[in-house]
Design an enzyme around this catalytic site. Structure first.
Site, PDB file in Angstrom:
ATOM      1  N   GLY A  66       6.335   5.764  -4.339  1.00 52.30           N
ATOM      2  CA  GLY A  66       6.307   5.084  -3.040  1.00 52.30           C
ATOM      3  C   GLY A  66       5.642   3.672  -3.220  1.00 52.30           C
ATOM      4  O   GLY A  66       6.422   2.718  -2.721  1.00 52.30           O
ATOM      5  N   ASP A  67       4.570   3.626  -3.926  1.00 49.88           N
ATOM      6  CA  ASP A  67       4.077   2.217  -4.201  1.00 49.88           C
ATOM      7  C   ASP A  67       5.110   1.538  -5.053  1.00 49.88           C
ATOM      8  O   ASP A  67       5.068   0.232  -5.082  1.00 49.88           O
ATOM      9  CB  ASP A  67       2.648   2.527  -5.065  1.00 49.88           C
ATOM     10  CG  ASP A  67       1.662   2.936  -3.975  1.00 49.88           C
ATOM     11  OD1 ASP A  67       1.503   2.347  -3.013  1.00 49.88           O
ATOM     12  OD2 ASP A  67       1.022   3.842  -4.177  1.00 49.88           O
ATOM     13  N   ALA A  68       5.617   2.281  -6.410  1.00 46.85           N
ATOM     14  CA  ALA A  68       6.647   1.572  -7.095  1.00 46.85           C
ATOM     15  C   ALA A  68       7.782   1.129  -6.550  1.00 46.85           C
ATOM     16  O   ALA A  68       8.190  -0.192  -6.667  1.00 46.85           O
ATOM     17  CB  ALA A  68       6.881   2.373  -8.327  1.00 46.85           C
TER      18      ALA A  68
END
Length: 398
Positions: free
Chosen positions: A173-175
């Site tokens: 999700g962060d990436a």
């Protein structure tokens, strides 16, 4: 004569990174990989928490930090103090992009709102990466990547059908939010060529995940279908699964296209399967996927992995092993493309990491150095670029 200029695609672009942990810093990593000068601002004496993240920490140091902070310059500033905030304003006036992933309102509370910064530098691109975005009823909530993955629809469909929703083995999700932030930043830079003006890029983790959810929404609204967890297969797509071999390996075979399935059946010496009405078409194989997988599993279990993969290659059937780090490091294709590179590190010696992706023919990305020590570029940026005195630097870091 080669015209390649490594790391020059974004050469001349100055980026100020004020984020921490992963989503914002990953955005900065992508821009730095292609030649942007990324100046990372960190809390004095502490640094980004990513400096201490990761399971393995030889010499008490993170193996994650050298990757996510590669190609960046580290500067220590206290953003809660007026002198540190003024240093940011001075830096922004000389920069093209600002990346931040604080909770909405934090920049405004420091007197560093996008409006205020754009008044100083009308060409500035402000990339804001958060869990829920800058607007809406959830905007001010604390948002981690895992929550964005859940709200964006990914977590629910990952895992075995009879178990709880699972997570990916990486911070996907962060990436994704960082990648979308970088994409939005480059779009804004291109628009700036026409308008001469900067703008704000609002990248929310849940929306970045949602954008990858294929036809999930219309499937429900139009078809009344809710996607469920399906383990190692995709519904109605067969054969496309992981199959065991005689020597205890796992091989993924994707023979779901009609022509490819006919080649697979021939390789199995089972031409009858391609003529069987239960398997002759894509739709039929989807309906009878479980039975087909049983047949293929019985066959692969009688063959060692190496000859199986050779047979699949000779037959034009997509297949591959399940790779971990050891398999990647031993693979000749990875080596030929330099997909994994090694760089010098002051503590670890030669430090391997993934190379830059995607590949550009004339201005490929380049990893120039690993994540720096905290404050390694204080002199270059604060005293050199900004012309601050020792007294001013001390106040900005106090």
């Amino acid at each position: 004569m080669s015209t390649k200029e490594a790391g020059a695609g974004l050469k001349g672009l100055r980026v100020v990174e004020m984020g921490q942990l992963l989503a914002g810093p990953f955005c900065g990593q992508l821009l730095g990989d292609f030649g942007a000068e990324v100046i990372k601002i960190e809390p004095p004496g502490e640094g980004d928490p990513m400096r201490n993240w990761g399971r393995e920490r030889p010499y008490g140091k993170s193996l994650w930090w050298p990757v996510v902070a590669r190609n960046k310059k580290s500067v220590e500033l206290n953003l809660r103090g007026q002198a540190g905030q003024q240093a940011v304003r001075d830096l922004v006036e000389k920069s093209d992009v600002l990346i931040e992933n604080f909770r909405p309102g934090r920049l405004e509370g420091w007197g560093l709102s996008p409006d205020a910064l754009l008044a100083l530098n009308p060409r500035l691109i402000v990339i804001r990466v958060t869990g829920y975005g800058q607007t809406g009823p959830y905007a001010k909530r604390a948002g981690f990547g895992s929550i964005g993955e859940a709200m964006g629809g990914l977590r629910y469909i990952v895992g075995q059908p009879d178990g709880f929703p699972s997570r990916m083995g990486i911070s996907i999700g962060d990436a994704l939010a960082g990648t979308m932030g970088a994409l939005g930043g480059l779009v804004a830079i291109n628009a700036r060529h026409r308008t001469g003006r900067g703008q704000v890029v609002d990248s929310a983790i849940f929306e970045a995940v949602l954008s990858y959810m294929e036809s999930m929404i219309p499937e429900y609204v139009i078809g009344g279908y809710i996607r469920e967890r399906t383990g190692s297969v995709l519904p109605n797509v067969a054969p496309s699964n992981v199959y065991p071999t005689r020597d205890g390996q796992l091989v993924l075979i994707a023979g779901n296209q009609d022509t490819v399935f006919r080649r697979l059946a021939a390789a199995m010496q089972r031409d009858d399967l391609a003529k069987d009405e239960r398997f002759a078409t894509h739709a039929a194989r989807g309906k009878n996927a479980e039975l087909l997988d049983e047949i293929i599993t019985e066959w692969t279990a009688s063959i060692d992995s190496d000859p199986l993969l050779d047979l699949m290659e000779d037959s034009g059937v997509p297949a591959g092993r399940m790779y971990r780090a050891p398999e990647m490091l031993a693979d000749p294709h990875f080596a030929a493309r330099e997909s994994i590179i090694s760089l010098p590190h002051p503590d670890f010696g030669e430090l391997p990491m993934q190379n830059v992706a995607p590949r550009l023919s004339d201005t490929p990305g380049q990893v120039r150095w690993v994540g720096p020590e905290l404050g390694a570029h204080n002199d270059e940026i604060l005293r050199g670029l900004l012309g601050m005195t020792d007294e001013q630097v001390a106040r900005a870091q106090a």
